[in-house]
Write a protein that holds these residues in place. Structure first.
Motif, PDB file in Angstrom:
ATOM      1  N   PRO A 300      51.879  88.769  33.971  1.00  7.47           N
ATOM      2  CA  PRO A 300      50.711  87.884  35.147  1.00  7.47           C
ATOM      3  C   PRO A 300      51.148  87.301  35.909  1.00  7.47           C
ATOM      4  O   PRO A 300      50.723  87.103  36.994  1.00  7.47           O
ATOM      5  CB  PRO A 300      50.101  87.599  34.171  1.00  7.47           C
ATOM      6  N   TYR A 301      52.648  86.822  35.659  1.00 11.43           N
ATOM      7  CA  TYR A 301      53.605  85.874  36.250  1.00 11.43           C
ATOM      8  C   TYR A 301      53.996  86.386  37.819  1.00 11.43           C
ATOM      9  O   TYR A 301      53.322  86.003  38.690  1.00 11.43           O
ATOM     10  CB  TYR A 301      53.561  84.673  35.531  1.00 11.43           C
ATOM     11  N   LEU A 302      54.640  87.426  36.902  1.00  4.07           N
ATOM     12  CA  LEU A 302      55.229  88.723  38.324  1.00  4.07           C
ATOM     13  C   LEU A 302      54.192  88.934  39.557  1.00  4.07           C
ATOM     14  O   LEU A 302      54.874  88.360  40.270  1.00  4.07           O
ATOM     15  CB  LEU A 302      55.229  89.458  37.504  1.00  4.07           C
ATOM     16  N   VAL A 303      52.942  89.561  38.949  1.00  2.00           N
ATOM     17  CA  VAL A 303      51.612  90.219  39.571  1.00  2.00           C
ATOM     18  C   VAL A 303      51.814  88.987  40.610  1.00  2.00           C
ATOM     19  O   VAL A 303      50.890  89.149  41.522  1.00  2.00           O
ATOM     20  CB  VAL A 303      50.809  90.447  38.808  1.00  2.00           C
ATOM     21  N   ALA A 304      51.013  87.357  39.364  1.00  6.24           N
ATOM     22  CA  ALA A 304      50.732  86.231  40.982  1.00  6.24           C
ATOM     23  C   ALA A 304      51.720  86.418  41.968  1.00  6.24           C
ATOM     24  O   ALA A 304      51.107  85.928  43.154  1.00  6.24           O
ATOM     25  CB  ALA A 304      50.634  85.120  39.758  1.00  6.24           C
ATOM     26  N   PHE A 305      53.022  85.939  41.200  1.00  5.14           N
ATOM     27  CA  PHE A 305      53.851  86.060  42.433  1.00  5.14           C
ATOM     28  C   PHE A 305      53.745  86.722  43.580  1.00  5.14           C
ATOM     29  O   PHE A 305      53.426  85.681  44.870  1.00  5.14           O
ATOM     30  CB  PHE A 305      55.491  85.570  41.912  1.00  5.14           C
ATOM     31  N   VAL A 306      53.856  88.068  42.853  1.00  5.11           N
ATOM     32  CA  VAL A 306      54.367  89.232  44.687  1.00  5.11           C
ATOM     33  C   VAL A 306      52.782  88.634  45.112  1.00  5.11           C
ATOM     34  O   VAL A 306      52.909  88.783  46.527  1.00  5.11           O
ATOM     35  CB  VAL A 306      54.551  90.067  43.862  1.00  5.11           C
ATOM     36  N   LEU A 307      51.630  88.874  44.841  1.00  5.45           N
ATOM     37  CA  LEU A 307      50.354  88.699  45.268  1.00  5.45           C
ATOM     38  C   LEU A 307      50.367  86.967  45.998  1.00  5.45           C
ATOM     39  O   LEU A 307      49.917  87.213  47.261  1.00  5.45           O
ATOM     40  CB  LEU A 307      48.940  88.413  44.388  1.00  5.45           C
ATOM     41  N   LEU A 308      51.182  85.921  45.414  1.00  2.00           N
ATOM     42  CA  LEU A 308      51.083  85.346  46.769  1.00  2.00           C
ATOM     43  C   LEU A 308      51.629  84.980  47.712  1.00  2.00           C
ATOM     44  O   LEU A 308      51.467  84.370  48.956  1.00  2.00           O
ATOM     45  CB  LEU A 308      52.077  83.798  45.411  1.00  2.00           C
ATOM     46  N   PHE A 309      52.815  85.857  47.586  1.00  5.88           N
ATOM     47  CA  PHE A 309      53.541  85.636  48.906  1.00  5.88           C
ATOM     48  C   PHE A 309      52.954  86.826  48.947  1.00  5.88           C
ATOM     49  O   PHE A 309      53.450  86.609  51.298  1.00  5.88           O
ATOM     50  CB  PHE A 309      55.018  86.459  47.756  1.00  5.88           C
ATOM     51  N   VAL A 310      52.866  88.223  49.054  1.00  2.00           N
ATOM     52  CA  VAL A 310      52.141  89.221  49.844  1.00  2.00           C
ATOM     53  C   VAL A 310      50.571  88.513  51.111  1.00  2.00           C
ATOM     54  O   VAL A 310      50.898  88.591  51.773  1.00  2.00           O
ATOM     55  CB  VAL A 310      51.631  90.132  49.608  1.00  2.00           C
ATOM     56  N   LEU A 311      49.995  87.854  50.269  1.00  2.00           N
ATOM     57  CA  LEU A 311      48.799  86.990  51.064  1.00  2.00           C
ATOM     58  C   LEU A 311      48.917  85.811  51.826  1.00  2.00           C
ATOM     59  O   LEU A 311      48.940  85.705  52.877  1.00  2.00           O
ATOM     60  CB  LEU A 311      47.602  86.459  49.988  1.00  2.00           C
ATOM     61  N   THR A 312      50.470  84.981  50.930  1.00  2.00           N
ATOM     62  CA  THR A 312      51.094  83.698  52.418  1.00  2.00           C
ATOM     63  C   THR A 312      51.466  85.319  53.372  1.00  2.00           C
ATOM     64  O   THR A 312      51.463  84.771  55.098  1.00  2.00           O
ATOM     65  CB  THR A 312      52.184  82.945  51.236  1.00  2.00           C
ATOM     66  N   LEU A 313      52.255  85.555  53.381  1.00  2.00           N
ATOM     67  CA  LEU A 313      53.001  86.562  54.848  1.00  2.00           C
ATOM     68  C   LEU A 313      51.157  87.056  55.342  1.00  2.00           C
ATOM     69  O   LEU A 313      51.934  87.013  57.043  1.00  2.00           O
ATOM     70  CB  LEU A 313      54.066  87.896  54.278  1.00  2.00           C
ATOM     71  N   LEU A 314      51.126  87.688  54.832  1.00  2.00           N
ATOM     72  CA  LEU A 314      49.765  88.217  55.920  1.00  2.00           C
ATOM     73  C   LEU A 314      48.787  87.184  56.733  1.00  2.00           C
ATOM     74  O   LEU A 314      48.973  87.595  58.319  1.00  2.00           O
ATOM     75  CB  LEU A 314      48.454  88.895  54.869  1.00  2.00           C
TER      76      LEU A 314
END
Length: 335
Positions: A300-314
Motif C-alpha cells: 500500500p505504501y508503494l502504491v501511495a508513493f507511485v500515485l503521489l508522484f504520478v499525480l504531482t507530475l501530471l
C-alpha cells in the motif's frame, strides 16, 4: 436461524416436537438447536478447573442437539462427537475447545473427569477454535454438552438453526414461514437471520467508516491537487523571464520541464517520508482493536508513493509545459 425461546417454557421439547416436520420441507438440509447465538455469543459462562490443577478457566457453556458440529462444519481435533447411541453423552460427556484446553494448562487428556457446578463431567473430545461472536474478539474458552445433560441450559435457547440449500433459499424460507404460521404460532411474526449476515453486521461500523474515509480521501486528494496547481502556477509564472532566457540560450523543452518540476518532486518525497511513520503507527494502533488482523504490507505504501508522484507530475507538468510555450518577446523586449 428461527427464534424459539419466547414461544415455549421448555424450548428444547418445543423444538423436538416439530424437528422432523422441518426436515421434510424441500430445501431444508439439517435442523439443530443450541444455547449459542452464533455471531453474538452464548447466554451462560461458568468457571471450573481440573482436579489437582492450579489452572482454571471461565468457559462459555454451549448445549446443543446431536449433529451440531457436523451441521456447521466445526472440526473435532481429538476424540469424538456426541452421539445419540451413547447414553452417557446426555449425562456427563462433554467437549472442550482449544482455547479452554490452553487455559487449563495446555493439555487435557481424553477421559479427564472434573467437577462442573457440582456435577461430574467427562471430556470426550477437543474442538478446533471457531468464532462465537464478533471476529474482532478472541475465541473464548468453550464447553460443549448435549441439551439434556443440564436441564436448566434449555432455558438459554435463543433460536433454532435451519440449514437450507442456497439455490432454493427463497422457496424454502417461504415454506418455513408457511409452516410456522400453520403449525407453530400464527400470532407471532416469523423472523429469521442468516449466520453469515450476523457476522458481517458485527463489522457494520467499520464498513461505514470505510465508505466515509473513501469519500474523505477523494476530497482531500482533489483539494490537494487544486492547491498544488495553484502553487505551481504562481511559482512558474514568476519564472517566465528565466524560462525565456534559457530558451534563447538554447534550452530544450525536456530540460526546461525537468528544471521546473524537480523541486516539486523533492517536496512530494519529503511529504511522503514525513507522513510515512505517523501513518504506520496510527494503523498499527487501529489494528490492535482486532483479535484477528493482517500485518501491514509495504505494497500500500508503494502504491501511495507511485500515485503521489504520478499525480504531482501530471499537475505540475500541465503548467510547466504551457510555460515552455510562452511568447519570448513579451518577456525579453525590455532586456
Amino acid at each position: 436461524m428461527l427464534p424459539a425461546s419466547r414461544y415455549d417454557v421448555n424450548s428444547y421439547k418445543f423444538y423436538e416436537a416439530f424437528k422432523q416436520d422441518l426436515l421434510k420441507i424441500p430445501g431444508v438440509v439439517d435442523v439443530n438447536v443450541s444455547t449459542a447465538d452464533l455471531g453474538y455469543g452464548s447466554g451462560s459462562t461458568s468457571g471450573f478447573s481440573l482436579n489437582n490443577s492450579k489452572f482454571s478457566t471461565q468457559a462459555h457453556n454451549i448445549a446443543f442437539d446431536f449433529g451440531y458440529f457436523k451441521m456447521f462444519g466445526m472440526e473435532i481435533l481429538e476424540g469424538r462427537d456426541l452421539s445419540a447411541n451413547i447414553a452417557s453423552d446426555t449425562i456427563e460427556n462433554v467437549l472442550l475447545n482449544e482455547r479452554a484446553v490452553s487455559d487449563l494448562g495446555g493439555k487435557v487428556p481424553l477421559g479427564t473427569i472434573f467437577d462442573w457446578n457440582g456435577q461430574k463431567m467427562n471430556v470426550v473430545g477437543i474442538v478446533k477454535n471457531f468464532n462465537l461472536s464478533s471476529p474482532q474478539e478472541k475465541v473464548p474458552p468453550m464447553l460443549f454438552m448435549h441439551m439434556n445433560t443440564v436441564n436448566w441450559m434449555q432455558s438459554n435457547i435463543n433460536n433454532i438453526q435451519v440449514k437450507i440449500k442456497p439455490e432454493k433459499a427463497d422457496k424454502t424460507i417461504a415454506a418455513l414461514e408457511e409452516f410456522w404460521k400453520a403449525k407453530i404460532n400464527p400470532n407471532v411474526p416469523f423472523e429469521y437471520e442468516f449466520v453469515d449476515k450476523k457476522f458481517q453486521n458485527s463489522y457494520g461500523t467499520y464498513t461505514r467508516q470505510q465508505a466515509m474515509f473513501k469519500i474523505l480521501n477523494i476530497l482531500v486528494v482533489v483539494i490537494a491537487m487544486f492547491g498544488l496547481f495553484a502553487l505551481a502556477s504562481f511559482s512558474i509564472e514568476r519564472r517566465y523571464k528565466e524560462i525565456a532566457v534559457r530558451k534563447v540560450l538554447g534550452a530544450e523543452t525536456p530540460v526546461l520541464l525537468k528544471i521546473l518540476t524537480k523541486q516539486y518532486m523533492y517536496l512530494a518525497l519529503t511529504g511522503f517520508v514525513l507522513a510515512l511513520v505517523p501513518s504506520y503507527i496510527l494503523m498499527q494502533k487501529w489494528l490492535e482493536n482486532f483479535a484477528y488482523r493482517i500485518e501491514i504490507s509495504v505494497i500500500p505504501y508503494l502504491v501511495a508513493f507511485v500515485l503521489l508522484f504520478v499525480l504531482t507530475l501530471l499537475v505540475v507538468l500541465s503548467k510547466a509545459f504551457s510555460a515552455t510555450r510562452i511568447n519570448l518577446l513579451r518577456f525579453l523586449k525590455y532586456e
